[in-house]
Design a protein around this motif. Structure first.
Motif, PDB file in Angstrom:
ATOM      1  N   ILE A   1       0.841  -1.197   0.000  1.00 13.44           N
ATOM      2  CA  ILE A   1       0.000   0.000   0.000  1.00 13.44           C
ATOM      3  C   ILE A   1       0.877   1.248   0.000  1.00 13.44           C
ATOM      4  CG2 ILE A   1      -1.655   1.357   1.349  1.00 13.44           C
ATOM      5  CD1 ILE A   1      -2.901  -1.255   2.277  1.00 13.44           C
ATOM      6  N   LEU A   2       1.860   1.266   0.882  1.00  9.74           N
ATOM      7  CA  LEU A   2       2.774   2.397   0.954  1.00  9.74           C
ATOM      8  C   LEU A   2       3.568   2.536  -0.344  1.00  9.74           C
ATOM      9  CD1 LEU A   2       3.947   4.684   2.622  1.00  9.74           C
ATOM     10  CD2 LEU A   2       5.606   3.062   3.581  1.00  9.74           C
ATOM     11  N   ALA A   3       3.942   1.404  -0.935  1.00  6.90           N
ATOM     12  CA  ALA A   3       4.712   1.438  -2.181  1.00  6.90           C
ATOM     13  C   ALA A   3       3.911   2.101  -3.303  1.00  6.90           C
ATOM     14  CB  ALA A   3       5.110   0.017  -2.584  1.00  6.90           C
ATOM     15  N   VAL A   4       2.623   1.796  -3.398  1.00  2.89           N
ATOM     16  CA  VAL A   4       1.778   2.392  -4.433  1.00  2.89           C
ATOM     17  C   VAL A   4       1.603   3.881  -4.182  1.00  2.89           C
ATOM     18  CG1 VAL A   4      -0.570   2.468  -5.359  1.00  2.89           C
ATOM     19  CG2 VAL A   4       0.568   0.270  -5.026  1.00  2.89           C
ATOM     20  N   ILE A   5       1.360   4.260  -2.931  1.00  2.00           N
ATOM     21  CA  ILE A   5       1.203   5.679  -2.603  1.00  2.00           C
ATOM     22  C   ILE A   5       2.488   6.448  -2.914  1.00  2.00           C
ATOM     23  CG2 ILE A   5       0.878   7.316  -0.712  1.00  2.00           C
ATOM     24  CD1 ILE A   5      -1.045   5.318   0.543  1.00  2.00           C
ATOM     25  N   ASP A   6       3.630   5.876  -2.558  1.00  2.00           N
ATOM     26  CA  ASP A   6       4.908   6.531  -2.835  1.00  2.00           C
ATOM     27  C   ASP A   6       5.136   6.714  -4.333  1.00  2.00           C
ATOM     28  OD1 ASP A   6       5.608   6.888  -0.224  1.00  2.00           O
ATOM     29  OD2 ASP A   6       6.927   5.143  -0.101  1.00  2.00           O
ATOM     30  N   GLU A   7       4.649   5.754  -5.124  1.00  2.00           N
ATOM     31  CA  GLU A   7       4.817   5.837  -6.572  1.00  2.00           C
ATOM     32  C   GLU A   7       3.879   6.874  -7.194  1.00  2.00           C
ATOM     33  OE1 GLU A   7       4.268   3.023 -10.563  1.00  2.00           O
ATOM     34  OE2 GLU A   7       4.259   2.117  -8.570  1.00  2.00           O
ATOM     35  N   ALA A   8       2.670   6.981  -6.652  1.00  2.00           N
ATOM     36  CA  ALA A   8       1.651   7.824  -7.277  1.00  2.00           C
ATOM     37  C   ALA A   8       1.591   9.248  -6.751  1.00  2.00           C
ATOM     38  CB  ALA A   8       0.277   7.174  -7.107  1.00  2.00           C
ATOM     39  N   VAL A   9       2.006   9.442  -5.506  1.00  2.00           N
ATOM     40  CA  VAL A   9       1.808  10.735  -4.849  1.00  2.00           C
ATOM     41  C   VAL A   9       3.141  11.328  -4.432  1.00  2.00           C
ATOM     42  CG1 VAL A   9       0.665  11.924  -2.932  1.00  2.00           C
ATOM     43  CG2 VAL A   9      -0.433   9.937  -4.008  1.00  2.00           C
ATOM     44  N   LYS A  10       3.326  12.585  -4.734  1.00  2.00           N
ATOM     45  CA  LYS A  10       4.535  13.279  -4.286  1.00  2.00           C
ATOM     46  C   LYS A  10       4.206  14.033  -3.001  1.00  2.00           C
ATOM     47  CE  LYS A  10       3.756  17.388  -7.216  1.00  2.00           C
ATOM     48  NZ  LYS A  10       2.545  16.937  -7.919  1.00  2.00           N
ATOM     49  N   TYR A  11       5.143  14.051  -2.092  1.00  2.00           N
ATOM     50  CA  TYR A  11       4.924  14.756  -0.826  1.00  2.00           C
ATOM     51  C   TYR A  11       5.585  16.124  -0.881  1.00  2.00           C
ATOM     52  CZ  TYR A  11       5.288  16.273   3.977  1.00  2.00           C
ATOM     53  OH  TYR A  11       5.219  17.013   5.129  1.00  2.00           O
ATOM     54  N   GLU A  12       4.801  17.118  -0.581  1.00  2.00           N
ATOM     55  CA  GLU A  12       5.344  18.478  -0.501  1.00  2.00           C
ATOM     56  C   GLU A  12       4.862  19.114   0.797  1.00  2.00           C
ATOM     57  OE1 GLU A  12       4.165  20.649  -3.912  1.00  2.00           O
ATOM     58  OE2 GLU A  12       5.489  19.551  -5.287  1.00  2.00           O
ATOM     59  N   PRO A  13       5.745  19.788   1.512  1.00  2.00           N
ATOM     60  CA  PRO A  13       5.341  20.464   2.745  1.00  2.00           C
ATOM     61  C   PRO A  13       4.203  21.432   2.473  1.00  2.00           C
ATOM     62  CG  PRO A  13       7.731  20.507   2.500  1.00  2.00           C
ATOM     63  CD  PRO A  13       7.171  20.010   1.199  1.00  2.00           C
ATOM     64  N   GLN A  14       3.357  21.638   3.481  1.00  2.00           N
ATOM     65  CA  GLN A  14       2.230  22.545   3.343  1.00  2.00           C
ATOM     66  C   GLN A  14       2.708  23.949   2.938  1.00  2.00           C
ATOM     67  OE1 GLN A  14      -0.964  21.581   3.727  1.00  2.00           O
ATOM     68  NE2 GLN A  14      -1.601  23.593   3.015  1.00  2.00           N
ATOM     69  N   GLN A  15       2.146  24.419   1.838  1.00  2.00           N
ATOM     70  CA  GLN A  15       2.526  25.741   1.346  1.00  2.00           C
ATOM     71  C   GLN A  15       1.896  26.829   2.212  1.00  2.00           C
ATOM     72  OE1 GLN A  15       4.543  26.322  -1.326  1.00  2.00           O
ATOM     73  NE2 GLN A  15       4.882  24.126  -1.574  1.00  2.00           N
ATOM     74  N   GLN A  16       2.580  27.960   2.311  1.00  2.00           N
ATOM     75  CA  GLN A  16       1.985  29.092   2.993  1.00  2.00           C
ATOM     76  C   GLN A  16       0.877  29.664   2.120  1.00  2.00           C
ATOM     77  OE1 GLN A  16       5.107  31.885   3.789  1.00  2.00           O
ATOM     78  NE2 GLN A  16       5.843  30.753   5.564  1.00  2.00           N
ATOM     79  N   LYS A  17      -0.005  30.440   2.697  1.00  2.00           N
ATOM     80  CA  LYS A  17      -1.090  31.038   1.948  1.00  2.00           C
ATOM     81  C   LYS A  17      -0.533  31.881   0.800  1.00  2.00           C
ATOM     82  CE  LYS A  17      -4.472  31.125   5.693  1.00  2.00           C
ATOM     83  NZ  LYS A  17      -5.391  31.958   6.509  1.00  2.00           N
ATOM     84  N   ALA A  18      -1.320  31.949  -0.267  1.00  2.00           N
ATOM     85  CA  ALA A  18      -0.874  32.664  -1.462  1.00  2.00           C
ATOM     86  C   ALA A  18      -0.519  34.107  -1.130  1.00  2.00           C
ATOM     87  CB  ALA A  18      -1.980  32.634  -2.513  1.00  2.00           C
ATOM     88  N   GLN A  19       0.636  34.521  -1.618  1.00  2.00           N
ATOM     89  CA  GLN A  19       1.112  35.876  -1.344  1.00  2.00           C
ATOM     90  C   GLN A  19       0.899  36.809  -2.527  1.00  2.00           C
ATOM     91  OE1 GLN A  19       2.308  36.781   1.721  1.00  2.00           O
ATOM     92  NE2 GLN A  19       1.686  34.704   2.300  1.00  2.00           N
TER      93      GLN A  19
END
Length: 270
Positions: free
Chosen positions: A222-240
């Motif tokens: 399950i983790l392997a599929v998620i790692d392949e399909a989804v990229k992790y990015e830190p929460q962005q700050q509100k639009a400036q």
């Protein structure tokens, strides 16, 4: 889970409840199938000299929350015997059976809406992966047609699924109904469908499809599929900037589906 094993491991078949297939006065197979309170298929196939068993986790009844694993698999087969429609050699099946299809599942206490939104917004490649609505959640699938390469991960609110009409018979038949419902309250189920023998070996990193190898596998597909399909990015700050804010509004308007975004932009520019 779907198992194939020796036809010698079933006896005392109550032919009155099995569908009999006959050709030239010769019995080719006996088939029993039910959908409620849990899904179960028993196929005695004389033409291939094999016994096929297919069932879902609900066959565990009051142990349903424990899922099918090396500790509960015996209960699955024993519960079939308790139906008194046939007699399975449980120990022999647990030693020799081959797993040809299975679902790998994990129940996690989390917010289904956060999971859905995060996955929709962070696909690695929205042409290779698609997100579709499913029950109270989504399915994450790769865009291939060949079964051995197909990957499908369903993510949904398990409690809401149990409340559906088609699960009434199952829930009402439990002696621990309240405990089961309480356990699944707030749980999100991750369910990876593995539909070929080759995929089972690859996903679980095992040498063959013997039932003991499958149940004792330590891989985390399950983790392997998620790692392949989804990229992790830190929460962005509100639009400036106004441009960033417009991008956020466009994503929200398209349900964070990048395919819809592309279509909308193309239509407006066309």
């Amino acid at each position: 889970m779907k198992l194939i094993t020796s036809i010698d491991y079933i006896s005392d078949i109550n032919v009155s409840v099995f569908l009999t297939s006959v050709k030239n006065d010769e019995v080719l197979s006996y088939k029993y199938q039910q959908d409620k309170p849990y899904s179960l298929l028993i196929l005695v196939d004389y033409s291939h000299n094999e016994l096929v068993l297919e069932f879902t986790g609900k066959i565990l009844l009051d142990k349903y929350s424990q899922l099918i694993n090396s500790e509960t698999i015996k209960d699955c087969l024993s519960n079939i015997n308790k139906l008194n429609i046939c007699r399975l050699n449980v120990e022999a099946i647990l030693h020799d059976a081959e797993v040809v299809k299975c679902d790998v599942t994990k129940d996690i206490a989390t917010d289904i809406y956060v999971i859905n939104s995060t996955i929709r917004q962070n696909l690695n490649n929205y042409r290779k992966w698609t997100v579709k609505p499913y029950n109270s959640g989504i399915t994450l699938e790769n865009t291939v047609s060949t079964p051995k390469y197909k990957k499908r991960l369903a993510i949904y609110d398990k409690y809401k699924e149990l409340e559906k009409v088609n699960n009434v018979n199952f829930i009402n038949g439990l002696s621990t109904k309240n405990e089961i419902l309480s356990y699944f309250k707030g749980k999100v189920r991750f369910e990876l469908n593995i539909n070929t023998k080759q995929q089972i070996r690859q996903f679980l990193n095992i040498p063959n499809n013997n039932i003991q190898n499958v149940l004792n596998a330590t891989a985390n597909p399950i983790l392997a599929v998620i790692d392949e399909a989804v990229k992790y990015e830190p929460q962005q700050q509100k639009a400036q900037t106004l441009r960033n804010y417009e991008h956020e509004l466009l994503l929200k308007d398209c349900d964070y589906d990048l395919v819809k975004v592309e279509a909308k932009v193309s239509a407006e520019n066309g």
